[in-house]
Design a protein around this motif. Structure first.
Motif, mmCIF file in Angstrom:
data_model
loop_
_atom_site.group_PDB
_atom_site.id
_atom_site.type_symbol
_atom_site.label_atom_id
_atom_site.label_comp_id
_atom_site.label_asym_id
_atom_site.label_seq_id
_atom_site.Cartn_x
_atom_site.Cartn_y
_atom_site.Cartn_z
ATOM 1 N N VAL A 98 0.890 -1.248 0.094
ATOM 2 C CA VAL A 98 -0.032 -0.216 0.038
ATOM 3 C C VAL A 98 0.896 1.255 -0.017
ATOM 4 O O VAL A 98 0.505 2.280 -0.813
ATOM 5 C CB VAL A 98 -1.079 0.019 1.222
ATOM 6 C CG1 VAL A 98 -1.552 1.599 1.153
ATOM 7 C CG2 VAL A 98 -2.123 -1.278 1.121
ATOM 8 N N LEU A 99 1.982 1.370 0.812
ATOM 9 C CA LEU A 99 2.876 2.369 0.976
ATOM 10 C C LEU A 99 3.285 2.692 -0.518
ATOM 11 O O LEU A 99 3.591 3.747 -0.820
ATOM 12 C CB LEU A 99 3.911 2.075 1.919
ATOM 13 C CG LEU A 99 4.933 3.347 2.189
ATOM 14 C CD1 LEU A 99 4.349 4.556 2.367
ATOM 15 C CD2 LEU A 99 5.945 2.742 3.186
ATOM 16 N N PHE B 228 -5.600 -1.768 6.090
ATOM 17 C CA PHE B 228 -4.212 -1.672 6.005
ATOM 18 C C PHE B 228 -3.870 -0.423 5.968
ATOM 19 O O PHE B 228 -2.742 -0.019 6.722
ATOM 20 C CB PHE B 228 -3.995 -1.949 4.285
ATOM 21 C CG PHE B 228 -4.190 -3.437 4.071
ATOM 22 C CD1 PHE B 228 -3.949 -4.365 5.122
ATOM 23 C CD2 PHE B 228 -4.498 -4.075 2.844
ATOM 24 C CE1 PHE B 228 -4.268 -5.920 4.574
ATOM 25 C CE2 PHE B 228 -4.659 -5.231 2.722
ATOM 26 C CZ PHE B 228 -4.481 -6.270 3.528
ATOM 27 N N VAL B 229 -4.560 0.743 5.497
ATOM 28 C CA VAL B 229 -4.062 2.115 5.724
ATOM 29 C C VAL B 229 -3.949 2.802 7.129
ATOM 30 O O VAL B 229 -3.263 3.315 7.737
ATOM 31 C CB VAL B 229 -4.936 3.095 4.767
ATOM 32 C CG1 VAL B 229 -4.865 4.632 5.313
ATOM 33 C CG2 VAL B 229 -4.806 2.459 3.590
ATOM 34 N N PRO C 140 2.509 10.760 6.056
ATOM 35 C CA PRO C 140 2.189 11.601 4.604
ATOM 36 C C PRO C 140 0.910 10.765 3.832
ATOM 37 O O PRO C 140 0.439 11.556 2.875
ATOM 38 C CB PRO C 140 3.567 11.086 3.762
ATOM 39 C CG PRO C 140 3.775 9.840 4.647
ATOM 40 C CD PRO C 140 3.285 10.219 6.027
ATOM 41 N N ILE C 141 0.151 10.101 4.357
ATOM 42 C CA ILE C 141 -1.032 9.699 3.893
ATOM 43 C C ILE C 141 -1.953 10.187 4.038
ATOM 44 O O ILE C 141 -2.395 10.432 5.457
ATOM 45 C CB ILE C 141 -1.027 8.139 4.077
ATOM 46 C CG1 ILE C 141 -0.009 7.267 3.593
ATOM 47 C CG2 ILE C 141 -2.395 7.559 3.412
ATOM 48 C CD1 ILE C 141 0.057 5.708 4.038
ATOM 49 N N GLY D 114 -10.678 8.434 -1.965
ATOM 50 C CA GLY D 114 -9.604 7.479 -1.408
ATOM 51 C C GLY D 114 -8.311 7.916 -0.708
ATOM 52 O O GLY D 114 -8.819 8.732 -0.126
ATOM 53 N N TYR D 115 -7.273 7.655 -1.275
ATOM 54 C CA TYR D 115 -6.015 8.074 -0.478
ATOM 55 C C TYR D 115 -5.023 8.583 -1.189
ATOM 56 O O TYR D 115 -4.921 8.306 -2.263
ATOM 57 C CB TYR D 115 -5.425 6.786 0.569
ATOM 58 C CG TYR D 115 -6.452 6.362 1.297
ATOM 59 C CD1 TYR D 115 -6.580 6.751 2.723
ATOM 60 C CD2 TYR D 115 -7.027 4.915 0.963
ATOM 61 C CE1 TYR D 115 -7.360 6.124 3.541
ATOM 62 C CE2 TYR D 115 -8.049 4.559 2.017
ATOM 63 C CZ TYR D 115 -8.124 5.148 3.103
ATOM 64 O OH TYR D 115 -9.064 4.646 4.002
ATOM 65 N N MET D 116 -4.407 9.740 -0.695
ATOM 66 C CA MET D 116 -3.292 10.134 -1.568
ATOM 67 C C MET D 116 -2.118 10.518 -0.398
ATOM 68 O O MET D 116 -2.062 10.698 0.565
ATOM 69 C CB MET D 116 -3.580 11.803 -1.570
ATOM 70 C CG MET D 116 -2.514 12.450 -2.533
ATOM 71 S SD MET D 116 -2.797 14.099 -2.823
ATOM 72 C CE MET D 116 -4.307 14.016 -3.945
ATOM 73 N N PHE D 117 -0.933 10.251 -1.174
ATOM 74 C CA PHE D 117 0.395 10.523 -0.338
ATOM 75 C C PHE D 117 1.057 11.857 -0.878
ATOM 76 O O PHE D 117 1.252 12.092 -1.912
ATOM 77 C CB PHE D 117 1.410 9.149 -0.910
ATOM 78 C CG PHE D 117 2.888 9.200 -0.062
ATOM 79 C CD1 PHE D 117 3.015 8.271 0.784
ATOM 80 C CD2 PHE D 117 3.751 10.142 -0.336
ATOM 81 C CE1 PHE D 117 4.135 8.433 1.579
ATOM 82 C CE2 PHE D 117 5.046 9.960 0.205
ATOM 83 C CZ PHE D 117 5.236 9.130 1.280
#
Length: 223
Positions: free
Chosen positions: A157-158, A193-194, A210-211, A218-221
């Motif tokens: 995921v990372l 997981f996140v 940073p996530i 959703g998700y952003m880095f």
């Protein structure tokens, strides 16, 4: 890192997939053009390895179809044809690299990593974001010279988010990058997981993570 392998020789496909798996690639294999196009249409991958000489059609036709339907992740051609004109046509049709057979798996894995980094704007195999380092070759996240204790899925995921820093990834996209349609669990597992990943990153980075959650998307880095 999830790879789609399109190879009609089933023995060859099995051998390539096994060798890449030893280098921590997750490989989904299909054996014909129709399955390749359908799989690329439905699922997300970090890269595609496409045999040039499929039984029923040319790999160039699959390449063209993939680009026409909007596939933007890198596609590497695998071929025993060393003719310069063939290489030029493949690269001109949208291939990101051309690997001639026979090849050593070390070279193939290095080329995959290099092209994935390049299309996502990275030149080094080690991503450095503040105090966080992500070693794409060793599959490790490191803070202050200490590797973080991440599970394989947490690392994946990372890696998926960090390689695409600044872009929002939906849970379905992350799910495809982790599983590629093979025994996919409920998308809610991505939240789990996140959550665990954020806790470990925050603990290691003094409360910073940073996530980010992009609500409804959703998700952003963010570097």
């Amino acid at each position: 890192m999830r790879v789609l392998l399109v190879e009609d020789d089933k023995f060859m496909a099995q051998m390539i997939a096994a060798l890449l798996a030893k280098r921590n690639f997750s490989v989904t294999t299909v054996h014909d053009a129709a399955a390749a196009i359908h799989t690329m249409e439905v699922y997300q991958f970090d890269a595609v390895l496409l045999d040039l000489r499929l039984k029923e059609t040319s790999g160039l036709d699959v390449l063209a179809a993939a680009r026409e339907m909007g596939v933007r992740y890198p596609i590497l051609i695998l071929s025993g044809d060393m003719d310069t004109d063939t290489k030029v046509r493949a690269l001109g049709a949208g291939a990101d690299d051309y690997v001639t057979k026979p090849f050593k798996v070390e070279e193939l894995s290095a080329r995959i990593m290099a092209v994935v980094r390049r299309v996502n704007g990275h030149v080094s195999s080690c991503l450095e974001i503040g105090a966080l380092k992500i070693d794409l070759d060793q599959k490790q996240a490191i803070v202050a010279d200490t590797p973080l204790n991440l599970t394989r899925k947490e690392y994946e995921v990372l890696e998926a988010l960090a390689l695409r820093s600044g872009r929002t990834l939906s849970k379905d996209t992350i799910l495809s990058l982790l599983y590629g349609g093979v025994d996919e669990p409920n998308p809610k597992i991505i939240d789990v997981f996140v959550c665990k990943l954020r806790k470990k990153l925050s603990d290691a980075l003094g409360g910073n993570c940073p996530i980010q959650t992009i609500y409804g998307l959703g998700y952003m880095f963010r570097a």
